[in-house]
Write a protein that holds these residues in place. Structure first.
Motif, PDB file in Angstrom:
ATOM      1  N   PHE A   1       0.837  -1.199   0.000  1.00  0.00           N
ATOM      2  CA  PHE A   1       0.000   0.000   0.000  1.00  0.00           C
ATOM      3  C   PHE A   1       0.876   1.255   0.000  1.00  0.00           C
ATOM      4  O   PHE A   1       0.655   2.195  -0.768  1.00  0.00           O
ATOM      5  CB  PHE A   1      -0.925  -0.026   1.223  1.00  0.00           C
ATOM      6  CG  PHE A   1      -1.729   1.223   1.442  1.00  0.00           C
ATOM      7  CD1 PHE A   1      -2.746   1.571   0.567  1.00  0.00           C
ATOM      8  CD2 PHE A   1      -1.483   2.038   2.529  1.00  0.00           C
ATOM      9  CE1 PHE A   1      -3.493   2.729   0.776  1.00  0.00           C
ATOM     10  CE2 PHE A   1      -2.228   3.188   2.748  1.00  0.00           C
ATOM     11  CZ  PHE A   1      -3.228   3.535   1.861  1.00  0.00           C
ATOM     12  N   ILE A   2       1.894   1.271   0.854  1.00  0.00           N
ATOM     13  CA  ILE A   2       2.817   2.402   0.926  1.00  0.00           C
ATOM     14  C   ILE A   2       3.582   2.549  -0.384  1.00  0.00           C
ATOM     15  O   ILE A   2       3.689   3.642  -0.946  1.00  0.00           O
ATOM     16  CB  ILE A   2       3.774   2.228   2.127  1.00  0.00           C
ATOM     17  CG1 ILE A   2       3.001   2.439   3.434  1.00  0.00           C
ATOM     18  CG2 ILE A   2       4.974   3.176   2.030  1.00  0.00           C
ATOM     19  CD1 ILE A   2       3.749   1.993   4.673  1.00  0.00           C
ATOM     20  N   GLU A   3       4.125   1.451  -0.882  1.00  0.00           N
ATOM     21  CA  GLU A   3       4.906   1.502  -2.129  1.00  0.00           C
ATOM     22  C   GLU A   3       4.065   1.983  -3.304  1.00  0.00           C
ATOM     23  O   GLU A   3       4.527   2.807  -4.106  1.00  0.00           O
ATOM     24  CB  GLU A   3       5.491   0.121  -2.439  1.00  0.00           C
ATOM     25  CG  GLU A   3       6.563  -0.321  -1.481  1.00  0.00           C
ATOM     26  CD  GLU A   3       6.942  -1.780  -1.622  1.00  0.00           C
ATOM     27  OE1 GLU A   3       8.015  -2.148  -1.115  1.00  0.00           O
ATOM     28  OE2 GLU A   3       6.169  -2.574  -2.229  1.00  0.00           O
ATOM     29  N   SER A   4       2.848   1.484  -3.423  1.00  0.00           N
ATOM     30  CA  SER A   4       1.975   1.903  -4.531  1.00  0.00           C
ATOM     31  C   SER A   4       1.628   3.382  -4.424  1.00  0.00           C
ATOM     32  O   SER A   4       1.642   4.110  -5.422  1.00  0.00           O
ATOM     33  CB  SER A   4       0.688   1.072  -4.546  1.00  0.00           C
ATOM     34  OG  SER A   4       0.971  -0.267  -4.825  1.00  0.00           O
ATOM     35  N   SER A   5       1.315   3.837  -3.221  1.00  0.00           N
ATOM     36  CA  SER A   5       0.988   5.251  -3.024  1.00  0.00           C
ATOM     37  C   SER A   5       2.177   6.145  -3.363  1.00  0.00           C
ATOM     38  O   SER A   5       2.029   7.164  -4.042  1.00  0.00           O
ATOM     39  CB  SER A   5       0.551   5.495  -1.574  1.00  0.00           C
ATOM     40  OG  SER A   5      -0.590   4.743  -1.263  1.00  0.00           O
ATOM     41  N   LEU A   6       3.367   5.758  -2.906  1.00  0.00           N
ATOM     42  CA  LEU A   6       4.571   6.524  -3.222  1.00  0.00           C
ATOM     43  C   LEU A   6       4.823   6.563  -4.725  1.00  0.00           C
ATOM     44  O   LEU A   6       5.172   7.611  -5.278  1.00  0.00           O
ATOM     45  CB  LEU A   6       5.789   5.921  -2.514  1.00  0.00           C
ATOM     46  CG  LEU A   6       5.939   6.217  -1.033  1.00  0.00           C
ATOM     47  CD1 LEU A   6       7.024   5.333  -0.422  1.00  0.00           C
ATOM     48  CD2 LEU A   6       6.269   7.683  -0.817  1.00  0.00           C
TER      49      LEU A   6
END
Length: 197
Positions: free
Chosen positions: A37-42
């Motif tokens: 989730f964090i990686e995709s958002s970044l």
């Protein structure tokens, strides 16, 4: 970054997938676990900020944050531990770790969570599997020897007002095997910091 993460709000939870060999970039946009989730958002936010909202930019950004040094090679190149993820991305100036400035104190932990799980076995020779296991164990040994900065339970509530929309926060696990067990983004609602995860 916080607005980008909000677009993914309501997506399902995706537990960590069984590793495969050879390692390949996996992209799932309808279900996440906290780090994907964090990686995709970044990735979306960085590509949007650069004016390059393309699939190739998104994939490059995922690789850049997910793998050691931004290079996908094998299962051991993935940043399996989130504190390792933070350190690697900070070293490449992709993020800034604010824990020290917020009053974090060093803790050490014994790491063995990944090596105690099933490593990828499909299409991997016995020698290749042994080499991967050694690489993972070496990473865990390094992390076990390295102090990691953590905000105490007493200190964390006192610094909440210094957190801004889009700041990453990570939560420490009490048991050994790994340090961080969950992470998400800060967003402010009604002037109070909330967790988007």
């Amino acid at each position: 970054l916080a607005r980008t993460a909000f677009f993914q709000q309501g997506a399902g939870y995706e537990p960590a997938q069984t590793p495969t060999a050879p390692e390949k970039l996996r992209v799932e946009l309808s279900r996440f676990e906290c780090v994907t989730f964090i990686e995709s958002s970044l990735a979306v936010a960085r590509c949007g900020f650069r004016g390059e909202p393309t699939e190739s930019c998104f994939e490059r950004e995922l690789v850049a944050s997910r793998y050691r040094g931004g290079t996908l090679s094998d299962y051991a190149s993935r940043l399996h531990y989130f504190d390792d993820w933070i350190d690697d991305n900070e070293a490449r100036k992709r993020i800034e770790n604010m824990t020290s400035a917020l009053g974090g104190e060093p803790v050490t932990r014994s790491y063995f969570h990944i090596s105690s799980r099933v490593l990828p076995r499909a299409d991997v020779s016995k020698d290749a599997l042994a080499a991967l296991t050694r690489e993972i164990a070496a990473t865990e040994s390094r992390l076990s020897r390295t102090p990691h900065l953590v905000l105490s339970r007493d200190r964390a509530p006192r610094v909440q007002d210094r957190l801004e929309d889009g700041d990453l926060v990570a939560f420490v696990r009490e048991r050994s095997g790994l340090l961080i067990h969950h992470a998400g983004f800060i967003y402010r609602a009604g002037g109070k910091p909330r967790l988007l995860h």
